[in-house]
Design a protein around this motif. Structure first.
Motif, PDB file in Angstrom:
ATOM      1  N   MET A 290      10.166   9.678  16.045  1.00  0.00           N
ATOM      2  CA  MET A 290       9.531   9.102  14.868  1.00  0.00           C
ATOM      3  C   MET A 290       8.049   8.840  15.149  1.00  0.00           C
ATOM      4  O   MET A 290       7.687   8.284  16.180  1.00  0.00           O
ATOM      5  CB  MET A 290      10.219   7.782  14.495  1.00  0.00           C
ATOM      6  N   SER A 291       7.190   9.279  14.250  1.00  0.00           N
ATOM      7  CA  SER A 291       5.763   9.047  14.405  1.00  0.00           C
ATOM      8  C   SER A 291       5.346   7.814  13.601  1.00  0.00           C
ATOM      9  O   SER A 291       5.859   7.571  12.507  1.00  0.00           O
ATOM     10  CB  SER A 291       4.965  10.262  13.932  1.00  0.00           C
ATOM     11  N   TYR A 292       4.428   7.050  14.154  1.00  0.00           N
ATOM     12  CA  TYR A 292       3.963   5.815  13.527  1.00  0.00           C
ATOM     13  C   TYR A 292       2.508   5.974  13.105  1.00  0.00           C
ATOM     14  O   TYR A 292       1.721   6.657  13.767  1.00  0.00           O
ATOM     15  CB  TYR A 292       4.078   4.642  14.496  1.00  0.00           C
ATOM     16  N   LEU A 293       2.148   5.323  12.027  1.00  0.00           N
ATOM     17  CA  LEU A 293       0.757   5.288  11.625  1.00  0.00           C
ATOM     18  C   LEU A 293      -0.045   4.431  12.594  1.00  0.00           C
ATOM     19  O   LEU A 293       0.468   3.481  13.178  1.00  0.00           O
ATOM     20  CB  LEU A 293       0.625   4.704  10.213  1.00  0.00           C
ATOM     21  N   SER A 294      -1.302   4.778  12.749  1.00  0.00           N
ATOM     22  CA  SER A 294      -2.185   3.969  13.581  1.00  0.00           C
ATOM     23  C   SER A 294      -2.543   2.675  12.852  1.00  0.00           C
ATOM     24  O   SER A 294      -2.325   2.548  11.636  1.00  0.00           O
ATOM     25  CB  SER A 294      -3.467   4.752  13.885  1.00  0.00           C
ATOM     26  N   LYS A 295      -3.102   1.745  13.566  1.00  0.00           N
ATOM     27  CA  LYS A 295      -3.535   0.499  12.940  1.00  0.00           C
ATOM     28  C   LYS A 295      -4.616   0.760  11.899  1.00  0.00           C
ATOM     29  O   LYS A 295      -4.705   0.057  10.884  1.00  0.00           O
ATOM     30  CB  LYS A 295      -4.022  -0.487  14.002  1.00  0.00           C
ATOM     31  N   GLU A 296      -5.429   1.795  12.120  1.00  0.00           N
ATOM     32  CA  GLU A 296      -6.455   2.161  11.141  1.00  0.00           C
ATOM     33  C   GLU A 296      -5.815   2.690   9.857  1.00  0.00           C
ATOM     34  O   GLU A 296      -6.270   2.357   8.745  1.00  0.00           O
ATOM     35  CB  GLU A 296      -7.397   3.206  11.735  1.00  0.00           C
ATOM     36  N   GLN A 297      -4.768   3.486   9.990  1.00  0.00           N
ATOM     37  CA  GLN A 297      -4.063   3.990   8.812  1.00  0.00           C
ATOM     38  C   GLN A 297      -3.335   2.869   8.083  1.00  0.00           C
ATOM     39  O   GLN A 297      -3.281   2.846   6.847  1.00  0.00           O
ATOM     40  CB  GLN A 297      -3.077   5.081   9.221  1.00  0.00           C
ATOM     41  N   ILE A 298      -2.791   1.937   8.852  1.00  0.00           N
ATOM     42  CA  ILE A 298      -2.152   0.766   8.254  1.00  0.00           C
ATOM     43  C   ILE A 298      -3.164  -0.020   7.430  1.00  0.00           C
ATOM     44  O   ILE A 298      -2.903  -0.426   6.292  1.00  0.00           O
ATOM     45  CB  ILE A 298      -1.537  -0.143   9.344  1.00  0.00           C
ATOM     46  N   GLU A 299      -4.336  -0.229   7.999  1.00  0.00           N
ATOM     47  CA  GLU A 299      -5.371  -0.986   7.302  1.00  0.00           C
ATOM     48  C   GLU A 299      -5.830  -0.253   6.038  1.00  0.00           C
ATOM     49  O   GLU A 299      -6.132  -0.897   5.019  1.00  0.00           O
ATOM     50  CB  GLU A 299      -6.559  -1.227   8.239  1.00  0.00           C
ATOM     51  N   GLU A 300      -5.856   1.061   6.091  1.00  0.00           N
ATOM     52  CA  GLU A 300      -6.226   1.841   4.909  1.00  0.00           C
ATOM     53  C   GLU A 300      -5.235   1.610   3.774  1.00  0.00           C
ATOM     54  O   GLU A 300      -5.627   1.437   2.613  1.00  0.00           O
ATOM     55  CB  GLU A 300      -6.276   3.328   5.268  1.00  0.00           C
ATOM     56  N   LEU A 301      -3.935   1.578   4.092  1.00  0.00           N
ATOM     57  CA  LEU A 301      -2.918   1.348   3.068  1.00  0.00           C
ATOM     58  C   LEU A 301      -3.014  -0.053   2.478  1.00  0.00           C
ATOM     59  O   LEU A 301      -2.602  -0.284   1.333  1.00  0.00           O
ATOM     60  CB  LEU A 301      -1.523   1.581   3.647  1.00  0.00           C
ATOM     61  N   ARG A 302      -3.545  -0.993   3.240  1.00  0.00           N
ATOM     62  CA  ARG A 302      -3.675  -2.367   2.740  1.00  0.00           C
ATOM     63  C   ARG A 302      -4.714  -2.479   1.623  1.00  0.00           C
ATOM     64  O   ARG A 302      -4.783  -3.500   0.947  1.00  0.00           O
ATOM     65  CB  ARG A 302      -4.056  -3.314   3.878  1.00  0.00           C
ATOM     66  N   GLN A 303      -5.506  -1.447   1.437  1.00  0.00           N
ATOM     67  CA  GLN A 303      -6.525  -1.490   0.394  1.00  0.00           C
ATOM     68  C   GLN A 303      -5.938  -1.240  -0.993  1.00  0.00           C
ATOM     69  O   GLN A 303      -6.623  -1.405  -2.002  1.00  0.00           O
ATOM     70  CB  GLN A 303      -7.622  -0.448   0.683  1.00  0.00           C
ATOM     71  N   PHE A 304      -4.672  -0.823  -1.044  1.00  0.00           N
ATOM     72  CA  PHE A 304      -4.036  -0.518  -2.317  1.00  0.00           C
ATOM     73  C   PHE A 304      -2.946  -1.534  -2.617  1.00  0.00           C
ATOM     74  O   PHE A 304      -2.264  -2.017  -1.709  1.00  0.00           O
ATOM     75  CB  PHE A 304      -3.423   0.886  -2.285  1.00  0.00           C
ATOM     76  N   ASP A 305      -2.771  -1.861  -3.904  1.00  0.00           N
ATOM     77  CA  ASP A 305      -1.679  -2.764  -4.258  1.00  0.00           C
ATOM     78  C   ASP A 305      -0.352  -2.001  -4.263  1.00  0.00           C
ATOM     79  O   ASP A 305      -0.318  -0.767  -4.255  1.00  0.00           O
ATOM     80  CB  ASP A 305      -1.946  -3.476  -5.585  1.00  0.00           C
ATOM     81  N   THR A 306       0.736  -2.759  -4.259  1.00  0.00           N
ATOM     82  CA  THR A 306       2.051  -2.140  -4.143  1.00  0.00           C
ATOM     83  C   THR A 306       2.418  -1.280  -5.356  1.00  0.00           C
ATOM     84  O   THR A 306       3.033  -0.228  -5.176  1.00  0.00           O
ATOM     85  CB  THR A 306       3.121  -3.214  -3.867  1.00  0.00           C
ATOM     86  N   PRO A 307       2.048  -1.647  -6.592  1.00  0.00           N
ATOM     87  CA  PRO A 307       2.316  -0.738  -7.708  1.00  0.00           C
ATOM     88  C   PRO A 307       1.632   0.622  -7.553  1.00  0.00           C
ATOM     89  O   PRO A 307       2.220   1.661  -7.902  1.00  0.00           O
ATOM     90  CB  PRO A 307       1.776  -1.504  -8.915  1.00  0.00           C
ATOM     91  N   THR A 308       0.411   0.642  -7.019  1.00  0.00           N
ATOM     92  CA  THR A 308      -0.268   1.923  -6.795  1.00  0.00           C
ATOM     93  C   THR A 308       0.461   2.732  -5.731  1.00  0.00           C
ATOM     94  O   THR A 308       0.620   3.952  -5.858  1.00  0.00           O
ATOM     95  CB  THR A 308      -1.730   1.691  -6.376  1.00  0.00           C
ATOM     96  N   VAL A 309       0.932   2.055  -4.687  1.00  0.00           N
ATOM     97  CA  VAL A 309       1.720   2.732  -3.652  1.00  0.00           C
ATOM     98  C   VAL A 309       3.001   3.296  -4.258  1.00  0.00           C
ATOM     99  O   VAL A 309       3.409   4.432  -3.963  1.00  0.00           O
ATOM    100  CB  VAL A 309       2.040   1.765  -2.493  1.00  0.00           C
ATOM    101  N   SER A 310       3.633   2.536  -5.146  1.00  0.00           N
ATOM    102  CA  SER A 310       4.844   3.006  -5.811  1.00  0.00           C
ATOM    103  C   SER A 310       4.558   4.273  -6.620  1.00  0.00           C
ATOM    104  O   SER A 310       5.314   5.249  -6.565  1.00  0.00           O
ATOM    105  CB  SER A 310       5.389   1.900  -6.728  1.00  0.00           C
ATOM    106  N   ASN A 311       3.456   4.259  -7.372  1.00  0.00           N
ATOM    107  CA  ASN A 311       3.077   5.448  -8.150  1.00  0.00           C
ATOM    108  C   ASN A 311       2.835   6.645  -7.234  1.00  0.00           C
ATOM    109  O   ASN A 311       3.220   7.784  -7.553  1.00  0.00           O
ATOM    110  CB  ASN A 311       1.808   5.170  -8.962  1.00  0.00           C
ATOM    111  N   ALA A 312       2.185   6.391  -6.094  1.00  0.00           N
ATOM    112  CA  ALA A 312       1.879   7.476  -5.159  1.00  0.00           C
ATOM    113  C   ALA A 312       3.151   8.085  -4.580  1.00  0.00           C
ATOM    114  O   ALA A 312       3.267   9.313  -4.454  1.00  0.00           O
ATOM    115  CB  ALA A 312       0.980   6.947  -4.039  1.00  0.00           C
ATOM    116  N   ILE A 313       4.116   7.239  -4.237  1.00  0.00           N
ATOM    117  CA  ILE A 313       5.375   7.741  -3.677  1.00  0.00           C
ATOM    118  C   ILE A 313       6.110   8.611  -4.687  1.00  0.00           C
ATOM    119  O   ILE A 313       6.723   9.633  -4.323  1.00  0.00           O
ATOM    120  CB  ILE A 313       6.261   6.562  -3.214  1.00  0.00           C
TER     121      ILE A 313
END
Length: 235
Positions: free
Chosen positions: A1-24
């Motif tokens: 299993m590959s994990y996102l880096s802390k930088e990628q994690i921080e990038e995802l924090r810039q979006f709200d959860t509804p936007t993440v839901s739409n993206a998925i």
């Protein structure tokens, strides 16, 4: 299993959860009514930024005293937080019929912060709200409780269900004031770009409506803007 880096994690924090839901949804990996918590799970601090991390799971109970074995289970759970290759997030299922004792308070939030974990998603209760807030810890829970009761940890490293959401150890979680969602691992590194696409796609409707005086929007024009939005989402 590959994990996102802390930088990628921080990038995802810039979006709200509804936007993440739409993206998925763009990737068509699951039903649009699956993969997120029900309204039973509340953001206790709705002013917090979104939290993103990999699930370290456990099951707790507070109705009867625990055992020495339960104490060892707790330390195994703590170790899982340290062993997480990226950013850990606690996901804990309260297996009591109704939460009666809180696992979470000033002590646990302080311990978790020292272990590198700054958020929990639980169907149980939380307490010591002022202290946890000052520590920067984020609570997503079903309720606020007074006592810890006979709280103890029954299991760790097992699948859990929290507010209708099934979470496996190592699942990538995104949570904010709207709730929590599991990001499928196979698309995790593509979701940030998909979030930006979803935001751009809403432009025709949002920007278009802002050019019209209130009450003067023509339905024919709205249809065109919505058609353009759908095309951008599916591009």
């Amino acid at each position: 299993m590959s994990y996102l880096s802390k930088e990628q994690i921080e990038e995802l924090r810039q979006f709200d959860t509804p936007t993440v839901s739409n993206a998925i949804e763009k990737f068509k990996l699951r039903s649009k009514i699956e993969g997120f918590t029900s309204p039973k799970i509340k953001a206790i601090y709705p002013d917090r930024k979104p939290v993103v991390g990999y699930a370290c799971t456990a099951k707790i109970s507070a109705r009867c005293p625990g055992t020495k074995e339960n104490e060892e289970t707790l330390y195994q759970y703590y170790q899982s937080l340290l062993d997480c290759p990226s950013v850990p997030i606690s996901v804990i299922q309260d297996i009591d019929e109704e939460p009666v004792g809180s696992f979470w308070g000033e002590v646990q939030t302080t311990v978790h912060k020292a272990l590198g974990c700054m958020a929990v998603v639980t169907n149980g209760g939380v307490r010591d709200l002022d202290e946890a807030y000052e520590l920067g810890f984020t609570y997503h829970a079903s309720c606020v409780l007074v006592s810890h009761g006979y709280i103890h940890m029954e299991m760790t490293g097992t699948p859990v269900e929290v507010g209708g959401l099934l979470v496996n150890p190592g699942d990538l979680i995104h949570a904010d004031k709207h709730g929590a969602i599991v990001i499928p691992g196979e698309i995790a590194d593509q979701v940030a770009d998909a979030c930006r696409q979803m935001q751009r796609a809403e432009g025709p409707v949002l920007d278009g409506c802002k050019t019209v005086k209130d009450g003067e929007l023509e339905i024919a024009q709205l249809k065109l803007w919505r058609k353009e939005m759908a095309a951008l989402r599916n591009a």
